[in-house]
Design a protein around this motif. Structure first.
Motif, PDB file in Angstrom:
ATOM      1  N   VAL A  20       7.669  -7.897 -12.697  1.00 34.95           N
ATOM      2  CA  VAL A  20       7.438  -6.800 -11.747  1.00 34.95           C
ATOM      3  C   VAL A  20       8.774  -6.225 -11.301  1.00 34.95           C
ATOM      4  N   ASP A  21       8.714  -5.021 -10.721  1.00 30.52           N
ATOM      5  CA  ASP A  21       9.936  -4.388 -10.204  1.00 30.52           C
ATOM      6  C   ASP A  21      10.150  -4.722  -8.733  1.00 30.52           C
ATOM      7  N   ILE A  22       9.037  -4.779  -8.001  1.00 35.37           N
ATOM      8  CA  ILE A  22       9.127  -4.996  -6.553  1.00 35.37           C
ATOM      9  C   ILE A  22       8.162  -6.100  -6.149  1.00 35.37           C
ATOM     10  N   VAL A  23       8.672  -7.096  -5.448  1.00 32.25           N
ATOM     11  CA  VAL A  23       7.805  -8.136  -4.898  1.00 32.25           C
ATOM     12  C   VAL A  23       7.854  -8.003  -3.381  1.00 32.25           C
ATOM     13  N   VAL A  24       6.680  -7.913  -2.763  1.00 30.95           N
ATOM     14  CA  VAL A  24       6.606  -7.914  -1.295  1.00 30.95           C
ATOM     15  C   VAL A  24       5.932  -9.232  -0.929  1.00 30.95           C
ATOM     16  N   ALA A  25       6.644 -10.100  -0.183  1.00 28.10           N
ATOM     17  CA  ALA A  25       6.162 -11.471  -0.015  1.00 28.10           C
ATOM     18  C   ALA A  25       6.327 -11.986   1.399  1.00 28.10           C
ATOM     19  N   THR A  26       5.510 -12.993   1.732  1.00 26.75           N
ATOM     20  CA  THR A  26       5.767 -13.790   2.927  1.00 26.75           C
ATOM     21  C   THR A  26       6.584 -15.005   2.462  1.00 26.75           C
ATOM     22  N   PRO A  27       7.434 -15.568   3.336  1.00 26.71           N
ATOM     23  CA  PRO A  27       8.395 -16.584   2.885  1.00 26.71           C
ATOM     24  C   PRO A  27       7.774 -17.833   2.251  1.00 26.71           C
ATOM     25  N   GLY A  28       6.726 -18.381   2.873  1.00 23.79           N
ATOM     26  CA  GLY A  28       6.178 -19.663   2.399  1.00 23.79           C
ATOM     27  C   GLY A  28       5.687 -19.615   0.966  1.00 23.79           C
ATOM     28  N   GLU A  45       0.842  -1.208   0.000  1.00 20.81           N
ATOM     29  CA  GLU A  45       0.000   0.000   0.000  1.00 20.81           C
ATOM     30  C   GLU A  45       0.876   1.257   0.000  1.00 20.81           C
ATOM     31  N   GLN A  46       1.951   1.241   0.821  1.00 18.17           N
ATOM     32  CA  GLN A  46       2.835   2.410   0.893  1.00 18.17           C
ATOM     33  C   GLN A  46       3.658   2.569  -0.395  1.00 18.17           C
ATOM     34  N   PHE A  47       4.153   1.446  -0.928  1.00 16.78           N
ATOM     35  CA  PHE A  47       4.904   1.516  -2.195  1.00 16.78           C
ATOM     36  C   PHE A  47       4.039   2.149  -3.276  1.00 16.78           C
ATOM     37  N   GLU A  48       2.759   1.734  -3.305  1.00 19.70           N
ATOM     38  CA  GLU A  48       1.861   2.264  -4.345  1.00 19.70           C
ATOM     39  C   GLU A  48       1.621   3.757  -4.142  1.00 19.70           C
ATOM     40  N   LYS A  49       1.566   4.160  -2.875  1.00 19.66           N
ATOM     41  CA  LYS A  49       1.331   5.569  -2.565  1.00 19.66           C
ATOM     42  C   LYS A  49       2.556   6.414  -2.948  1.00 19.66           C
ATOM     43  N   TYR A  50       3.737   6.003  -2.440  1.00 18.11           N
ATOM     44  CA  TYR A  50       4.948   6.812  -2.688  1.00 18.11           C
ATOM     45  C   TYR A  50       5.439   6.699  -4.125  1.00 18.11           C
ATOM     46  N   GLY A  51       5.177   5.531  -4.726  1.00 22.35           N
ATOM     47  CA  GLY A  51       5.752   5.296  -6.061  1.00 22.35           C
ATOM     48  C   GLY A  51       4.780   5.561  -7.194  1.00 22.35           C
ATOM     49  N   ARG A  52       3.694   6.279  -6.860  1.00 24.32           N
ATOM     50  CA  ARG A  52       2.606   6.453  -7.829  1.00 24.32           C
ATOM     51  C   ARG A  52       3.087   6.931  -9.200  1.00 24.32           C
ATOM     52  N   HIS A  53       4.038   7.858  -9.233  1.00 21.06           N
ATOM     53  CA  HIS A  53       4.441   8.438 -10.535  1.00 21.06           C
ATOM     54  C   HIS A  53       5.758   7.864 -11.056  1.00 21.06           C
ATOM     55  N   THR A  54       6.203   6.741 -10.496  1.00 22.21           N
ATOM     56  CA  THR A  54       7.512   6.209 -10.918  1.00 22.21           C
ATOM     57  C   THR A  54       7.376   5.124 -11.991  1.00 22.21           C
ATOM     58  N   GLY A  55       6.147   4.605 -12.142  1.00 22.41           N
ATOM     59  CA  GLY A  55       5.971   3.507 -13.114  1.00 22.41           C
ATOM     60  C   GLY A  55       6.466   2.170 -12.576  1.00 22.41           C
ATOM     61  N   GLN A  56       6.852   2.113 -11.288  1.00 23.25           N
ATOM     62  CA  GLN A  56       7.313   0.854 -10.695  1.00 23.25           C
ATOM     63  C   GLN A  56       6.117  -0.080 -10.502  1.00 23.25           C
ATOM     64  N   ARG A  57       6.304  -1.352 -10.871  1.00 24.08           N
ATOM     65  CA  ARG A  57       5.221  -2.323 -10.662  1.00 24.08           C
ATOM     66  C   ARG A  57       5.489  -3.116  -9.386  1.00 24.08           C
TER      67      ARG A  57
END
Length: 323
Positions: free
Chosen positions: A46-54, A13-25
């Motif tokens: 994608v550029d950024i993956v936010v994941a749980t380990p399993g 949610e924060q990445f999407e907020k701060y990175g809104r104009h960067t084109g980062q997926r």
């Protein structure tokens, strides 16, 4: 990498907020939901993956996720991952990333197992410590409420009745306790209450968290799952239904209130058996927490009410006998 789905979702949610104009997926990858949407996201790139380990390991094993090109690896809330038994998974993920990566490693505490992982994952790291270790926010007033074990729930409901609060988090040790308390508070018909623990479906957990943040619920009963990392501001009161067995968890739990210099109250209910945990918390935060009794409450007699030293001696004697 994040220990829980909620934290992972919050970071996205924060990445999407701060990175809104960067084109980062950005892509969220976690268990408890279907594979297909996440698989498609990984395959599209994608550029950024936010994941749980399993769940990330699942995708690595079936070849959907390859980490050969990872430039930055962030391990967040590593002490929480240790508590949840994820360190072997984290190690396997680290092993599959390039040696040339940059690694950021966040942990509230540094016990030996975490130090070992840090030595393995980091190369010549710079160490940054923020805040004085284990000092709870100065804006929080702490109180300990002694009580006989079988009156705990009754006392908690009486405290709720006598306390003026806007939003309250109640922490329990077990899921069963959380469900039981949620039922008891709901039954009074006086509070809008939600419950949150790992047996509750992802959708309902999100609903509970959102409702609490938005003020739809004024009380949330939760296990430690919600104690760490979740960004919940404006909590005026925290109650520990039992004393946390791990004294560091006390600091994390009461860290929910008194944020951003706002004032907050933290109440902890304890019986004689929990005196050793109380002592270890007071040692850790280097202060004696005031004891308090609730006016007008019909207490059953227990040594811990007036004679803590005697209760401690009895407990100590019992332990010796057991040996």
């Amino acid at each position: 990498l994040e220990p829980t789905r909620e934290l992972a979702a919050q970071v996205v949610e924060q990445f999407e907020k701060y990175g809104r104009h960067t084109g980062q997926r950005v892509l969220l990858v976690h268990g408890g939901v279907g594979y297909e949407k996440q698989r498609r996201g990984l395959q599209e790139g994608v550029d950024i993956v936010v994941a749980t380990p399993g769940r990330l390991l699942d995708f690595m094993q079936d070849g959907t996720a390859r980490l050969d090109d990872v430039e930055v690896l962030i391990l967040d809330e590593v002490d929480r991952m240790l508590d949840m038994g994820f360190l072997p998974d984290v190690r396997r993920i680290v092993e599959r990333t390039p040696k040339s990566r940059q690694t950021l490693f966040f942990s509230a505490t540094m016990p030996p197992q975490i130090k070992t992982l840090a030595d393995f994952a980091l190369k010549d790291p710079v160490s940054i410590e923020i805040g004085i270790r284990f000092s709870p926010a100065e804006t929080v007033s702490h109180f300990m409420y002694p009580v006989a074990g079988d009156q705990r729930e009754e006392l908690l409901l009486a405290i709720l009745k006598q306390t003026h609060f806007n939003s309250m988090m109640i922490f329990t040790r077990t899921k069963m306790q959380a469900d039981q308390l949620y039922g008891a508070i709901r039954q009074t018909g006086e509070y809008k209450v939600a419950v949150m623990h790992s047996d509750i479906s992802q959708k309902d957990r999100e609903k509970a968290l959102k409702g609490f943040r938005d003020g739809e619920f004024e009380v949330i009963v939760a296990t430690d799952l919600a104690a760490r990392g979740l960004d919940i501001s404006g909590v005026t009161h925290v109650i520990n239904f039992m004393v946390p067995e791990n004294s560091e968890d006390y600091v994390h739990r009461i860290g929910r209130t008194g944020r951003a210099q706002k004032e907050g109250d933290a109440f902890t209910l304890f019986s004689a058996e929990e005196l050793p945990y109380v002592a270890s918390i007071e040692r850790l935060i280097n202060q004696k927490i005031p004891r308090r009794k609730l006016g007008g409450f019909s207490y059953k007699y227990t040594t811990v009410l007036d004679e803590e030293d005697k209760a401690r001696a009895i407990l100590h004697g019992r332990k010796k006998k057991r040996r």
